[in-house]
Design a protein around this motif. Sequence first.
Motif: not given
Length: 161
Positions: A53-71
């Motif tokens: 998958f991909c995302t943008n480092a400025k998006k909240e989802v990136y910060a969320e997955l960095q803090a907790n990679p569970s999805l």
Amino acid sequence: MPETTMNEDITLRDVADYLDSIGIQFMATIGLDGKPKVRPMQYMVLEDGKLWFCTNAKKEVYAELQANPSLELCGCKLEENEIQTPWIRFSAEAVFEERQDIRDAIIEKSAIVHELYKDMRNNPIFKVFYLKNIDGWMTNLGHVKGLEQKAEFARPVHFRF
């Protein structure tokens, strides 16, 4: 969940093909505020035996997955026969990796990503991640209480990768 089967015949390619066929899925993460967050997300490519998958480092989802990679990811595309509509749901962990070959494959596959990054393939805000510890189900909308005993409905299939 009703009676289930573990189907060794389902492959990661089957999961990838189904995700491609439905287009958009919905990904749930744990927000930075500790509350669940759900957003549309699109599976991109299957490479090296991994769903990317991909995302943008400025998006909240990136910060969320960095803090907790569970999805968790869930998706379906309503079919003409609603009861037989298949759907998928699985949990996993996001693993970010710097892979230019994956970035390039995603840019070639997705019109949206292509427009955003075609001239910035090395842009550091363009992040790619794969899923590990995938554990989920494929079933259909007809497999609900009151209908689950009908023989013509496929039983839920549990998969792990």
